[in-house]
Motif scaffolding. Structure first.
Motif, mmCIF file in Angstrom:
data_model
loop_
_atom_site.group_PDB
_atom_site.id
_atom_site.type_symbol
_atom_site.label_atom_id
_atom_site.label_comp_id
_atom_site.label_asym_id
_atom_site.label_seq_id
_atom_site.Cartn_x
_atom_site.Cartn_y
_atom_site.Cartn_z
ATOM 1 N N LEU A 121 -17.220 -8.773 4.377
ATOM 2 C CA LEU A 121 -16.988 -7.687 3.423
ATOM 3 C C LEU A 121 -16.448 -8.241 2.099
ATOM 4 O O LEU A 121 -16.881 -7.830 1.015
ATOM 5 C CB LEU A 121 -16.009 -6.674 4.015
ATOM 6 C CG LEU A 121 -16.531 -5.868 5.214
ATOM 7 C CD1 LEU A 121 -15.401 -5.072 5.844
ATOM 8 C CD2 LEU A 121 -17.677 -4.948 4.811
ATOM 9 N N GLU A 122 -15.523 -9.187 2.177
ATOM 10 C CA GLU A 122 -14.956 -9.784 0.972
ATOM 11 C C GLU A 122 -16.025 -10.518 0.171
ATOM 12 O O GLU A 122 -16.122 -10.373 -1.047
ATOM 13 C CB GLU A 122 -13.812 -10.734 1.336
ATOM 14 C CG GLU A 122 -12.531 -10.028 1.745
ATOM 15 C CD GLU A 122 -11.379 -10.999 1.930
ATOM 16 O OE1 GLU A 122 -11.647 -12.194 2.203
ATOM 17 O OE2 GLU A 122 -10.213 -10.583 1.804
ATOM 18 N N LYS A 123 -16.843 -11.320 0.856
ATOM 19 C CA LYS A 123 -17.870 -12.103 0.175
ATOM 20 C C LYS A 123 -18.959 -11.209 -0.414
ATOM 21 O O LYS A 123 -19.631 -11.584 -1.379
ATOM 22 C CB LYS A 123 -18.508 -13.120 1.134
ATOM 23 C CG LYS A 123 -17.592 -14.269 1.525
ATOM 24 C CD LYS A 123 -18.370 -15.509 1.923
ATOM 25 C CE LYS A 123 -19.073 -16.143 0.754
ATOM 26 N NZ LYS A 123 -19.680 -17.441 1.083
ATOM 27 N N SER A 124 -19.126 -10.020 0.167
ATOM 28 C CA SER A 124 -20.143 -9.087 -0.326
ATOM 29 C C SER A 124 -19.606 -8.183 -1.435
ATOM 30 O O SER A 124 -20.335 -7.338 -1.957
ATOM 31 C CB SER A 124 -20.657 -8.220 0.834
ATOM 32 O OG SER A 124 -21.233 -9.030 1.841
ATOM 33 N N GLY A 125 -18.328 -8.351 -1.780
ATOM 34 C CA GLY A 125 -17.737 -7.559 -2.855
ATOM 35 C C GLY A 125 -17.283 -6.175 -2.424
ATOM 36 O O GLY A 125 -17.021 -5.316 -3.275
ATOM 37 N N GLU A 126 -17.183 -5.937 -1.118
ATOM 38 C CA GLU A 126 -16.726 -4.633 -0.624
ATOM 39 C C GLU A 126 -15.201 -4.609 -0.574
ATOM 40 O O GLU A 126 -14.559 -5.618 -0.276
ATOM 41 C CB GLU A 126 -17.313 -4.353 0.753
ATOM 42 C CG GLU A 126 -18.822 -4.423 0.826
ATOM 43 C CD GLU A 126 -19.523 -3.414 -0.078
ATOM 44 O OE1 GLU A 126 -18.921 -2.355 -0.369
ATOM 45 O OE2 GLU A 126 -20.659 -3.681 -0.494
ATOM 46 N N LYS A 127 -14.639 -3.460 -0.835
ATOM 47 C CA LYS A 127 -13.180 -3.337 -0.860
ATOM 48 C C LYS A 127 -12.728 -2.127 -0.038
ATOM 49 O O LYS A 127 -13.434 -1.123 0.026
ATOM 50 C CB LYS A 127 -12.682 -3.183 -2.297
ATOM 51 C CG LYS A 127 -13.008 -4.386 -3.194
ATOM 52 C CD LYS A 127 -12.448 -4.187 -4.589
ATOM 53 C CE LYS A 127 -12.871 -5.312 -5.528
ATOM 54 N NZ LYS A 127 -12.435 -6.627 -5.073
ATOM 55 N N PRO A 128 -11.534 -2.223 0.573
ATOM 56 C CA PRO A 128 -10.987 -1.061 1.284
ATOM 57 C C PRO A 128 -10.602 0.011 0.267
ATOM 58 O O PRO A 128 -10.569 -0.265 -0.935
ATOM 59 C CB PRO A 128 -9.759 -1.655 2.001
ATOM 60 C CG PRO A 128 -9.389 -2.862 1.205
ATOM 61 C CD PRO A 128 -10.667 -3.390 0.618
ATOM 62 N N PRO A 129 -10.338 1.248 0.743
ATOM 63 C CA PRO A 129 -10.146 1.642 2.145
ATOM 64 C C PRO A 129 -11.464 1.826 2.899
ATOM 65 O O PRO A 129 -12.490 2.116 2.303
ATOM 66 C CB PRO A 129 -9.399 2.970 2.022
ATOM 67 C CG PRO A 129 -9.892 3.534 0.710
ATOM 68 C CD PRO A 129 -10.055 2.360 -0.194
ATOM 69 N N TYR A 130 -11.367 1.643 4.233
ATOM 70 C CA TYR A 130 -12.540 1.759 5.097
ATOM 71 C C TYR A 130 -12.356 2.850 6.145
ATOM 72 O O TYR A 130 -11.241 3.125 6.594
ATOM 73 C CB TYR A 130 -12.781 0.443 5.844
ATOM 74 C CG TYR A 130 -13.019 -0.753 4.955
ATOM 75 C CD1 TYR A 130 -14.009 -0.745 3.978
ATOM 76 C CD2 TYR A 130 -12.248 -1.914 5.108
ATOM 77 C CE1 TYR A 130 -14.234 -1.859 3.169
ATOM 78 C CE2 TYR A 130 -12.469 -3.029 4.311
ATOM 79 C CZ TYR A 130 -13.453 -3.001 3.339
ATOM 80 O OH TYR A 130 -13.677 -4.101 2.548
ATOM 81 N N ILE A 131 -13.465 3.454 6.520
ATOM 82 C CA ILE A 131 -13.551 4.240 7.749
ATOM 83 C C ILE A 131 -14.431 3.433 8.692
ATOM 84 O O ILE A 131 -15.538 3.027 8.323
ATOM 85 C CB ILE A 131 -14.182 5.630 7.507
ATOM 86 C CG1 ILE A 131 -13.258 6.499 6.649
ATOM 87 C CG2 ILE A 131 -14.449 6.344 8.844
ATOM 88 C CD1 ILE A 131 -13.879 7.842 6.265
#
Length: 338
Positions: A121-131
């Motif tokens: 997720l970090e390497k793909s540029g995704e950031k929390p918050p998550y469900i």
């Protein structure tokens, strides 16, 4: 006696010829078939390329992370992703070794997959918050992720999810039986030899229709015919299953975290019910135990909600109308906790 030997000789020649034909057909399939193309992208995480499919615009709603079951993949979650990507960011991926993801050379622990997903997720540029939404064994994997990264998870969704104590409480005592594992190993070998692919081409083999779009079936058909990797991953999942369930059972209560639990009404095909009856096991009693375990998942949080859907363990996500029920509740959850 001579006639019998002659007949046996001819039978042997026919069998040998059939085997040679299969081997040649498999060789031609391996030489001339193209490698299936992943629908998402591959991201390098510590030397292992993982398959991820990110859809929907990022907005003020939490990002939904979809975790597939033991024998499942990103395509099985098609209707959930398709129904929610218009409103929120939706991520689905394949754990290492599954579907289009490469196998890792690292040693596997129950926490490994949560850490690997976090890095992905970090390497793909995704950031929390998550469900986090998990079907079947995806539920226990998500419980471990939330235990390791509690501040990043704002809601959890269990879709006919596995329970840490299921093998102790149900008549079924493992993910796959020894006979099933033997069958999976055989099919994996035949796939590696190209024989499964050649068979599909020669006899125009069609997968069963479970409600998913045709392109999902074609992709599954092509990938499992091209290589035995998918089948061997089932065995690996079986080997680590007990450890994952044990670790999931050690996770903390979810306090007041928003939790949705979707439970299918049917867990067994009629053939499995008959098998249980022959063993002196009441299948209806097994379903009652499953419902009790599903209730326990809801009670992990003081903010839990359980919804029963008329479906089986697979069709709860592969049938569009069932996914629509799930999607409506997930979107409501996301809008409540944004």
């Amino acid at each position: 006696m001579k006639l019998l030997l002659k007949i046996l000789k001819w039978i042997g020649k026919i069998i040998a010829g059939f085997i040679i034909l299969l081997l040649i057909s498999g060789l031609f399939f391996r030489l001339f078939s193209s490698k299936p193309v992943p629908p998402g992208k591959l991201v390098d995480v510590n030397g292992t390329n993982l398959h991820i499919r990110a859809e929907g615009k990022k907005n003020d709603l939490p990002t939904l992370i979809l975790e597939a079951g033991a024998g499942s993949n990103t395509d099985m979650l098609h209707w959930i992703a398709e129904g929610l990507k218009k409103n929120m960011r939706v991520i689905r991926y394949d754990r290492e070794g599954k579907w289009f993801s490469e196998s890792t050379k690292d040693s596997i622990t129950p926490e490994f997959y949560a850490n690997q997903l976090h890095q992905l997720l970090e390497k793909s540029g995704e950031k929390p918050p998550y469900i986090l939404a998990g079907h079947s064994m995806g539920g226990p994997y998500n419980r471990i992720f939330r235990d390791l990264y509690p501040n990043e998870v704002k809601g959890m969704v269990f879709i006919d999810s596995s329970h840490p104590e299921q093998w102790n409480r149900l008549a079924q005592k493992e993910l796959f039986s020894e006979n099933q594992i033997l069958l999976v190993k055989t099919i994996a070998t035949l796939s590696d030899m190209g024989i499964v692919g050649a068979y599909n081409k020669l006899f125009e083999s069609e997968p069963a229709n479970d409600g998913l779009p045709k392109d999902c079936h074609i992709r599954a058909h092509n990938l499992t015919a091209y290589s035995g990797k998918v089948f061997r991953r089932y065995i690996k999942e079986n080997d680590i299953n007990d450890k994952v369930l044990l670790r999931a059972g050690q996770t903390k209560n979810l306090d007041s975290l928003p939790v949705l639990v979707f439970t299918a009404t049917e867990q067994y095909k009629e053939s499995q019910k008959e098998k249980y009856r022959n063993q002196g096991i009441d299948p209806d009693e097994q379903i009652e135990i499953w419902f009790e375990m599903q209730k326990e998942l809801k009670e992990l949080s003081t903010n839990g909600k359980q919804i029963v859907i008329e479906s089986n363990h697979g069709s709860i996500i592969t049938e569009k109308e069932n996914a629509e029920i799930i999607n409506k509740e997930i979107l409501l959850m996301a809008e409540t906790i944004k």
